[in-house]
Scaffold this active site. Structure first.
Site, PDB file in Angstrom:
ATOM      1  N   CYS A  43       0.871  -1.182   0.000  1.00 46.43           N
ATOM      2  CA  CYS A  43       0.000   0.000   0.000  1.00 46.43           C
ATOM      3  C   CYS A  43       0.907   1.231   0.000  1.00 46.43           C
ATOM      4  CB  CYS A  43      -0.985  -0.010   1.167  1.00 46.43           C
ATOM      5  SG  CYS A  43      -0.247  -0.016   2.812  1.00 46.43           S
TER       6      CYS A  43
ATOM      7  N   ASN B 162       2.304   1.332   4.363  1.00 40.92           N
ATOM      8  CA  ASN B 162       2.562   0.039   5.028  1.00 40.92           C
ATOM      9  C   ASN B 162       2.231   0.098   6.523  1.00 40.92           C
ATOM     10  OD1 ASN B 162       5.395  -2.214   5.624  1.00 40.92           O
ATOM     11  ND2 ASN B 162       3.301  -2.743   5.177  1.00 40.92           N
TER      12      ASN B 162
ATOM     13  N   ASP C 229      -8.445   3.859   1.245  1.00 46.10           N
ATOM     14  CA  ASP C 229      -7.446   4.229   2.253  1.00 46.10           C
ATOM     15  C   ASP C 229      -8.174   4.683   3.517  1.00 46.10           C
ATOM     16  OD1 ASP C 229      -5.470   5.328   3.780  1.00 46.10           O
ATOM     17  OD2 ASP C 229      -4.678   6.644   2.215  1.00 46.10           O
TER      18      ASP C 229
HETATM   19  P1  4NP Z   1      -1.809   2.746   4.059  1.00 45.41           P
HETATM   20  O1  4NP Z   1      -2.487   4.085   4.636  1.00 45.41           O
HETATM   21  O2  4NP Z   1      -1.233   3.116   2.713  1.00 45.41           O
HETATM   22  O3  4NP Z   1      -2.979   1.806   3.968  1.00 45.41           O
HETATM   23  O4  4NP Z   1      -0.778   2.323   5.053  1.00 45.41           O
HETATM   24  C1  4NP Z   1      -1.803   5.288   4.725  1.00 45.41           C
HETATM   25  C2  4NP Z   1      -0.904   5.482   5.743  1.00 45.41           C
HETATM   26  C3  4NP Z   1      -0.251   6.682   5.871  1.00 45.41           C
HETATM   27  C4  4NP Z   1      -0.518   7.701   4.962  1.00 45.41           C
HETATM   28  C5  4NP Z   1      -1.420   7.494   3.940  1.00 45.41           C
HETATM   29  C6  4NP Z   1      -2.065   6.292   3.822  1.00 45.41           C
HETATM   30  N1  4NP Z   1       0.131   8.940   5.114  1.00 45.41           N
HETATM   31  O5  4NP Z   1      -0.170   9.858   4.342  1.00 45.41           O
HETATM   32  O6  4NP Z   1       0.989   9.091   6.015  1.00 45.41           O
END
Ligand code: 4NP
Length: 154
Positions: free
Chosen positions: A8, A11, A122
Site C-alpha cells: 500500500c 505500510n 485508504d
Molecule cells: P496505508 O495508509 O497506505 O494503507 O498504510 C496510509 C498510511 C499513511 C498515509 C497514507 C495512507 N500517510 O499519508 O501518512
C-alpha cells in the site's frame, strides 16, 4: 516456498492487514507473506493502532510487523506482488526493470470478482468503521486468494 507481497502507500493501514489475514490462511512452511509501502513516511513503525485493533478483534495479531518501503529487489524475491490500489500499482510499476517485473504485479482486488471497485479504500483519515470495512474486503479476498494459492502451489 511461494512468496507473496502486499503493498500500500504507508505500510501501516491496509497492507499489514492483508499480510496478517493471508498469512493466517496458509501453511507457514510453504508460503512466505510480507508487506511494504511505496512511500517512506512510516519506515520502522508499527501498524496503525486502528489496524492492530481491528485485526485483534478478528483473532489476528499484526503487532509484530514493522513498516518498510518497497524496493526493486522485491521483484526478485516475490512470486506475486499485490497493490492495494491503482496509485500504489503505478508506483510499483514505475520501478519495474522489465516486462517480467510488471507481469508479477496485480491489484489485490483483481482476485475478487464480486467487488467491482478494484481499489481498497485508504482508511488513514477515517474512523474504526472504515478500518472494519477494509478488514472485511481484505478478509473475503484473502479467502479467495488462499484457495487459489493452495490449488496452484500445494
Ligand atoms: P496505508 O495508509 O497506505 O494503507 O498504510 C496510509 C498510511 C499513511 C498515509 C497514507 C495512507 N500517510 O499519508 O501518512
Amino acid at each position: 516456498m511461494t512468496r507473496i507481497l502486499m503493498v500500500c502507500l504507508g505500510n501501516i493501514c491496509r497492507s499489514p492487514l492483508a499480510h496478517g489475514i493471508l498469512k493466517s490462511k496458509l501453511p507457514i512452511d510453504r508460503f512466505y507473506i510480507d508487506s511494504a509501502g511505496t512511500a517512506a513516511y512510516h519506515i520502522g513503525n508499527l501498524p496503525d493502532s486502528r489496524s492492530i485493533k481491528v485485526a485483534k478483534t478478528h483473532g489476528i495479531d499484526i503487532s509484530d510487523q514493522s513498516a518498510r518501503q518497497f524496493k526493486v529487489s522485491d521483484f526478485d524475491t516475490f512470486n506475486y506482488i499485490y497493490a492495494m490500489d491503482a496509485s500504489n500499482y503505478n508506483n510499483i510499476i514505475s520501478l519495474a526493470r522489465n516486462n517480467k517485473d510488471i507481469g508479477n504485479v496485480k491489484l489485490f482486488l483483481e482476485e475478487n470478482a464480486s467487488i467491482s471497485n478494484k481499489n481498497v479504500p485508504d482508511p488513514y483519515y477515517g474512523d474504526m468503521s472504515d478500518f472494519e470495512h477494509v478488514f472485511n474486503i481484505l478478509k473475503s479476498t484473502s479467502q479467495l486468494l488462499s484457495e487459489k494459492l493452495i490449488r496452484n502451489h500445494l
